[in-house]
Write an enzyme that holds these catalytic residues in place. Structure first.
Site, PDB file in Angstrom:
ATOM      1  N   LYS A 237       0.589  -1.446   0.020  1.00 38.08           N
ATOM      2  CA  LYS A 237      -0.057   0.132   0.347  1.00 38.08           C
ATOM      3  C   LYS A 237       1.024   1.386   0.233  1.00 38.08           C
ATOM      4  O   LYS A 237       1.765   1.420  -0.229  1.00 38.08           O
ATOM      5  CB  LYS A 237      -0.782  -0.066   1.154  1.00 38.08           C
ATOM      6  CG  LYS A 237      -1.433  -1.169   1.387  1.00 38.08           C
ATOM      7  CD  LYS A 237      -2.510  -2.311   0.579  1.00 38.08           C
ATOM      8  CE  LYS A 237      -2.904  -3.563   0.753  1.00 38.08           C
ATOM      9  NZ  LYS A 237      -4.061  -3.487  -0.505  1.00 38.08           N
TER      10      LYS A 237
HETATM   11  C1  LIG Z   1      -5.677  -4.416   0.611  1.00 32.88           C
HETATM   12  C2  LIG Z   1      -5.996  -4.652   0.569  1.00 32.88           C
HETATM   13  C3  LIG Z   1      -7.288  -5.013   1.899  1.00 32.88           C
HETATM   14  C4  LIG Z   1      -6.639  -5.383   3.154  1.00 32.88           C
HETATM   15  O1  LIG Z   1      -5.527  -4.873   3.457  1.00 32.88           O
HETATM   16  P1  LIG Z   1      -4.755  -6.176   4.314  1.00 32.88           P
HETATM   17  O2  LIG Z   1      -4.519  -5.064   5.252  1.00 32.88           O
HETATM   18  O3  LIG Z   1      -4.086  -6.822   3.648  1.00 32.88           O
HETATM   19  O4  LIG Z   1      -5.660  -6.832   4.979  1.00 32.88           O
HETATM   20  C5  LIG Z   1      -8.634  -4.482   1.734  1.00 32.88           C
HETATM   21  N1  LIG Z   1      -8.770  -4.326   0.995  1.00 32.88           N
HETATM   22  C6  LIG Z   1      -8.587  -4.110  -0.362  1.00 32.88           C
HETATM   23  C7  LIG Z   1      -8.769  -3.426  -1.541  1.00 32.88           C
HETATM   24  C8  LIG Z   1      -6.777  -3.978  -0.160  1.00 32.88           C
HETATM   25  O5  LIG Z   1      -6.030  -3.351  -1.706  1.00 32.88           O
END
Ligand SMILES: *Cc1c(COP(=O)(O)O)cnc(C)c1O
Length: 453
Positions: A237
């Site tokens: 992210k």
């Molecule tokens: C990465 C992601 C999540 C989940 O996040 P994590 O920290 O990996 O549990 C939820 N929604 C979207 C759109 C994502 O890309």
């Protein structure tokens, strides 16, 4: 002539006449692409690649790790107190993040997935309820609904890769409780019509901002616009501590309910000041608290969020402008180009076959390219289509609606089509002017040689 301009000229000279011409047509005042931009032999067909070494960007957050994160972490070690306390690193991160995006409340959790589960709990989503999700998003959106015992209902995406607002109302029933518009791959979902539908039908909106931290919609940060927002700080992210998440809202009751859910149903006395007087009672819940080491890194990372977003946006803008004159060019639709994070520039290649050749050709030119990623066409996914749960009597699928609902690829042909025909180049916040010009040159070269558009 400033340093960058000097570099650019030197770089253009190094390309030779043909290369320089193909770069210059990309500039807004340059000649038009149709005015004789020579088709060059593609590297995939034995031509000379635009770059000798492959250009790709890794996760953005770690590129910005420095003494800030290091010193924050060392302070936690020295304190011998890695459990979150009021005023500690997690609290400081939460305050900085809330202030940054413009919400009253933010609290940190262990992941984006647990943030979504917490969001569902805050909305009192449970058995018999339905939650509307885009057909293309991450597993966690679906799984948080299932873990709550509710039923996921998918809506197809449009060419922004986000949920198509025009298709939402047809999926609303008396059991619908929440809409989750995910902001995916740096793009923002078109929230205005979604909020209007939600108000009309008295539904809640949870913004999934996991792939768009720092993104804006019509001037406001994502995560501050719906009833509640969630974020993820997993490695892929915008900003990261490897894992981590956050819940954001300006509604005190939603905040209290969400906060309680992430911390054993209670509000420990030391947090009364931030959570408020507590109008709700305790209830069965979980523990998704963030620790101080993660909080330390996130406190450092949030200070860099603006810089990262500015780098991404500036580079994406140059790439968009550098290819804007290509005949018939169709870029990914955007609800707000200025607010888009710019992590990827996508173009429509018409068909999956042409898209796949575009990607192979781009990689041969030394520029990493990929189809839409980081999400899954959920209804077409085997485990989701088969309604697999941790117990055969799971409440999501024991209701008449749960039994009747049919997922599978037949339920989302448009999403499959869109995801199959767009190809994109990922953008790094630290790409140099030369990197950006290489991307432009490679896209132009492949686009023109393939006769795309
Ligand atoms: C990465 C992601 C999540 C989940 O996040 P994590 O920290 O990996 O549990 C939820 N929604 C979207 C759109 C994502 O890309």
């Amino acid at each position: 002539m400033d340093f960058q301009e000097a570099n650019r000229r030197e770089f253009l000279a190094s390309l030779g006449a043909a290369g320089a011409a193909s770069v210059l047509v990309g500039s807004p005042d340059g000649p038009h692409a149709q005015a004789g931009e020579a088709k060059e032999k593609l590297a995939i067909d034995g031509g000379t690649p635009v770059r000798k070494s492959a250009l790709s960007t890794g996760p953005t957050g770690p590129q910005f790790y420095d003494d800030v994160e290091k010193n924050e972490l060392l302070e936690v070690l020295a304190s011998r107190s890695p459990f979150r306390t009021p005023g500690g690193k997690v609290s400081q991160f939460e305050q900085a993040y809330a202030a940054h995006i413009g919400v009253t409340f933010a609290f940190a959790v262990t992941s984006g997935t647990t943030a979504l589960y917490t969001a569902m709990a805050a909305m009192e989503v449970g058995p018999g309820d339905e939650v509307i999700l885009p057909a293309w998003t991450w597993y966690a959106d679906h799984d948080a609904v299932i873990l709550s015992g509710a039923l996921p209902v998918f809506v197809e995406i449009d060419e922004s890769f986000s949920i198509d607002p025009e298709l939402i109302e047809a999926k609303i029933t008396p059991r619908t409780k929440v809409i989750v518009p995910s902001h995916l791959q740096g793009g923002v979902a078109d929230l205005d019509p979604i909020l209007e539908i939600a108000r009309k039908h008295k539904l809640r909106v949870v913004e999934d901002c996991a792939q768009c931290c720092g993104g804006r919609y019509k001037g406001k940060f994502v995560g501050s616009i719906g009833d509640l927002g969630i974020n993820s700080f997993q490695l892929g992210k915008t900003i990261t501590a490897g894992e981590g998440g956050a819940v954001t809202t300006s509604d005190p009751v939603l905040y209290e309910r969400a906060f309680r859910f992430h911390d054993v149903g209670m509000v420990s006395r030391s947090f009364n000041a931030t959570v408020g007087n507590g109008v709700l009672g305790a209830f069965a819940s979980c523990n998704f608290r963030m620790n101080e080491f993660t909080g330390a890194v996130m406190k450092g990372q949030v200070q860099k969020l603006d810089t990262i977003c500015q780098g991404l946006r500036a580079n994406a803008k140059k790439v968009r402008e550098g290819i804007a004159d290509l005949p018939g060019l169709k870029l990914r639709k955007s609800a707000d180009v200025e607010g888009d994070l710019g992590t990827t520039v996508f173009l429509d290649c018409g068909t999956r076959e042409r898209r796949d050749r575009f990607l192979r050709a781009m990689r041969a030119e030394g520029v990493n390219a990929a189809g839409p990623g980081g999400s899954v066409i959920l209804p077409a996914n085997a485990r989701i289509a088969s309604k697999a749960t941790i117990h055969p009597q799971w409440p999501s699928f024991t209701t008449p609606q749960g039994k009747a609902i049919a997922y599978g690829p037949e339920s989302c042909p448009r999403t499959i089509d869109i995801i199959g025909r767009f190809g994109g180049v990922s953008i790094g916040p630290r790409y140099t002017e030369e990197d950006v010009q290489d991307i432009i040159r490679a896209v132009r070269k492949v686009y023109l040689a393939m006769g795309l558009g």
